[in-house]
Scaffold this active site. Structure first.
Site, PDB file in Angstrom:
ATOM      1  N   GLY A   2       0.800  -1.114  -0.076  1.00 34.11           N
ATOM      2  CA  GLY A   2      -0.117  -0.205   0.197  1.00 34.11           C
ATOM      3  C   GLY A   2       0.903   1.255  -0.009  1.00 34.11           C
ATOM      4  O   GLY A   2       1.976   1.343   0.793  1.00 34.11           O
ATOM      5  N   THR A  50       5.249   1.801   6.425  1.00 35.99           N
ATOM      6  CA  THR A  50       3.838   1.588   6.659  1.00 35.99           C
ATOM      7  C   THR A  50       3.152   2.554   7.525  1.00 35.99           C
ATOM      8  O   THR A  50       3.710   2.882   8.470  1.00 35.99           O
ATOM      9  CB  THR A  50       3.474   0.167   7.256  1.00 35.99           C
ATOM     10  OG1 THR A  50       1.961   0.207   7.449  1.00 35.99           O
ATOM     11  CG2 THR A  50       4.204  -0.160   8.266  1.00 35.99           C
ATOM     12  N   ASP A  53       0.706   1.654   9.367  1.00 37.84           N
ATOM     13  CA  ASP A  53       0.358   0.844  10.440  1.00 37.84           C
ATOM     14  C   ASP A  53       1.373   0.810  11.443  1.00 37.84           C
ATOM     15  O   ASP A  53       1.011   0.478  12.684  1.00 37.84           O
ATOM     16  CB  ASP A  53      -0.034  -0.369  10.006  1.00 37.84           C
ATOM     17  CG  ASP A  53      -0.942  -0.512   8.815  1.00 37.84           C
ATOM     18  OD1 ASP A  53      -1.817   0.576   8.779  1.00 37.84           O
ATOM     19  OD2 ASP A  53      -0.982  -1.458   8.015  1.00 37.84           O
ATOM     20  N   GLN A  63      -6.321   8.320   5.458  1.00 36.75           N
ATOM     21  CA  GLN A  63      -5.041   8.555   6.363  1.00 36.75           C
ATOM     22  C   GLN A  63      -3.606   8.168   5.557  1.00 36.75           C
ATOM     23  O   GLN A  63      -2.619   8.312   6.190  1.00 36.75           O
ATOM     24  CB  GLN A  63      -5.283   7.300   7.259  1.00 36.75           C
ATOM     25  CG  GLN A  63      -6.509   7.331   8.176  1.00 36.75           C
ATOM     26  CD  GLN A  63      -6.905   5.855   8.795  1.00 36.75           C
ATOM     27  OE1 GLN A  63      -6.699   5.451   9.819  1.00 36.75           O
ATOM     28  NE2 GLN A  63      -7.968   5.433   8.049  1.00 36.75           N
TER      29      GLN A  63
HETATM   30  O1  F6P Z   1      -1.068  -1.524   5.496  1.00 37.97           O
HETATM   31  C1  F6P Z   1      -1.551  -0.296   5.249  1.00 37.97           C
HETATM   32  C2  F6P Z   1      -2.950  -0.145   5.231  1.00 37.97           C
HETATM   33  O2  F6P Z   1      -3.509   0.941   4.821  1.00 37.97           O
HETATM   34  C3  F6P Z   1      -4.002  -1.004   6.300  1.00 37.97           C
HETATM   35  O3  F6P Z   1      -3.812  -0.090   7.254  1.00 37.97           O
HETATM   36  C4  F6P Z   1      -5.085  -1.266   5.495  1.00 37.97           C
HETATM   37  O4  F6P Z   1      -5.911  -2.357   6.129  1.00 37.97           O
HETATM   38  C5  F6P Z   1      -4.687  -1.817   4.297  1.00 37.97           C
HETATM   39  O5  F6P Z   1      -3.414  -1.279   4.069  1.00 37.97           O
HETATM   40  C6  F6P Z   1      -5.557  -1.292   2.955  1.00 37.97           C
HETATM   41  O6  F6P Z   1      -4.900  -1.640   1.880  1.00 37.97           O
HETATM   42  P1  F6P Z   1      -5.591  -1.595   0.661  1.00 37.97           P
HETATM   43  O7  F6P Z   1      -6.958  -1.093   0.575  1.00 37.97           O
HETATM   44  O8  F6P Z   1      -4.536  -0.908  -0.477  1.00 37.97           O
HETATM   45  O9  F6P Z   1      -5.606  -2.872  -0.042  1.00 37.97           O
END
Ligand code: F6P
Length: 365
Positions: A12, A141, A143, A291
């Site tokens: 991501g 990340t 996270d 975010q």
């Molecule tokens: O790892 C980052 C993050 O934004 C997480 O918080 C979330 O669960 C996930 O990626 C969502 O990713 P995507 O929508 O790109 O699959």
């Protein structure tokens, strides 16, 4: 001919990726004999035909440190070890193209690869290093769930977004005497939720590391509504679950996407509270990708720049099989073997949790 280092961003996107790329390019320029290549959309750029690789130079990285996203694109589907292919019957399967990728890197004259990404990407870095390829990892990340580093870049920006959302919800919640449930990202870690709850002064913070008990939340709500014009703000991490429940997710139908799509806990919590007799108006806000989009905070730009400079210096020092990490106040390198498949979760006994409890935030237990 110049020596070549290849940069890829995987998983991501995250505020600060461009600042890392710019720092690598600018640090490499000082050496004079290096060329930086960027693989478009993680390693897809190497594996597609025709290849999609660009030269990253002073010109195309100028000013990008303030931009969100990544100028070389990213993907969180597939990858060299599990490249999706369609069978003749229309069904999707995957093949391992890692050996082919190493050959393609050699053909391009790439001496080292800097792989900027989260847990999945660093697992890929380690696998390539184990196969003899010169890989260096940079942890990314929002996270903050990667181990070995105090912080990942992007996290502070995500916390700021979530805190701004709490601040805004407070004014509308107070005006309507409502309960607002704000769902934030974080996967199986509660860093964003807990941090935003403390920074924004929320009443309840629910994180995956502390399964919640509905009665504790209801007690807190009742206390908040003892006043005539009460309201309450609950921040819930997407990975949170009740003591008897499971993490809320949906399976993705996207080809090559292996992660569970977390989300939906805010809505579920409101239904649980209603079913348990909570009568106040309740609304949910799912903050989602707000975010991780947009411009990084100064903190993340600085950390990302430090990571980029260090990563290139690790190339010069041939510190392959290592990942850049922040161990206050230093930027260090740690073996990828200490990072792969390990996570950084909120410790329920940590000072951050104690601080939250100390100011009266209910953790649902
Ligand atoms: O790892 C980052 C993050 O934004 C997480 O918080 C979330 O669960 C996930 O990626 C969502 O990713 P995507 O929508 O790109 O699959």
């Amino acid at each position: 001919m110049k020596k070549r280092v290849l940069v890829a961003t995987g998983g991501g996107d995250c505020p600060g990726l461009n600042a890392v790329i710019r720092a690598i390019v600018n640090r490499a320029k000082k050496e004079g004999d290096w060329e930086v290549l960027g693989s478009i959309n993680a390693f897809d750029g190497i594996l597609v035909d025709p290849q999609n690789v660009i030269v990253l130079d002073e010109e195309n990285v100028a000013g990008i440190h303030i931009r969100g996203g990544t100028i070389i694109g990213t993907t969180n589907k597939g990858g060299p070890f599990e490249w999706p292919v369609k069978n003749s019957d229309g069904a999707w399967t995957s093949v391992d193209r890692s050996d082919e990728m190493i050959r393609r890197l050699q053909f391009l004259g790439v001496e080292a690869v800097i792989n900027i990404g989260g847990d999945g990407s660093q697992e890929i870095s380690k696998k390539f290093y184990d196969k003899g390829a010169n890989f260096i990892g940079v942890p990314k990340t929002i996270d903050n769930d990667l181990t070995a580093t105090d912080f990942t870049f992007g996290f502070q920006t995500a916390v700021q977004e979530a805190t701004t959302a709490v601040d805004k919800l407070v004014t509308t919640a107070a005006s309507h005497n409502r309960i607002f449930v704000l769902e934030v990202m974080g996967r199986y870690a509660g860093w964003i939720a807990l941090s935003a709850a403390i920074a924004g002064g929320a009443d309840v913070a629910l994180i995956p590391e502390i399964p919640y008990n509905l009665n504790c939340i209801i007690d807190k709500i009742n206390k908040r509504f003892e006043k005539k014009r009460g309201f309450a703000i609950i921040v819930v991490a997407e990975g949170a679950k009740s003591v008897s429940g499971k993490t809320h997710y949906t399976e993705s139908s996207e080809v090559g996407y292996k992660n569970k799509k977390l989300g939906g806990i805010a809505n579920q919590l409101i239904n649980e509270l209603k079913a348990s007799g909570v009568e106040q108006d309740m609304r949910e806000t799912v903050l989602g990708h707000l975010q991780r989009g947009g411009t990084p905070l100064a903190y993340d730009r600085i950390l990302a720049t430090q990571f980029g400079v260090k990563a290139f210096e690790m190339v010069l020092e041939k510190k392959f099989g290592q990942m850049v990490a922040y161990r206050h106040p230093d930027i260090v390198s740690v073996p990828l073997s200490e990072v792969a498949n390990k996570y950084n979760y909120v410790n329920p006994d940590s000072d951050l949790v104690k601080t939250a409890r100390g100011v009266g935030i209910c953790l649902g237990d």
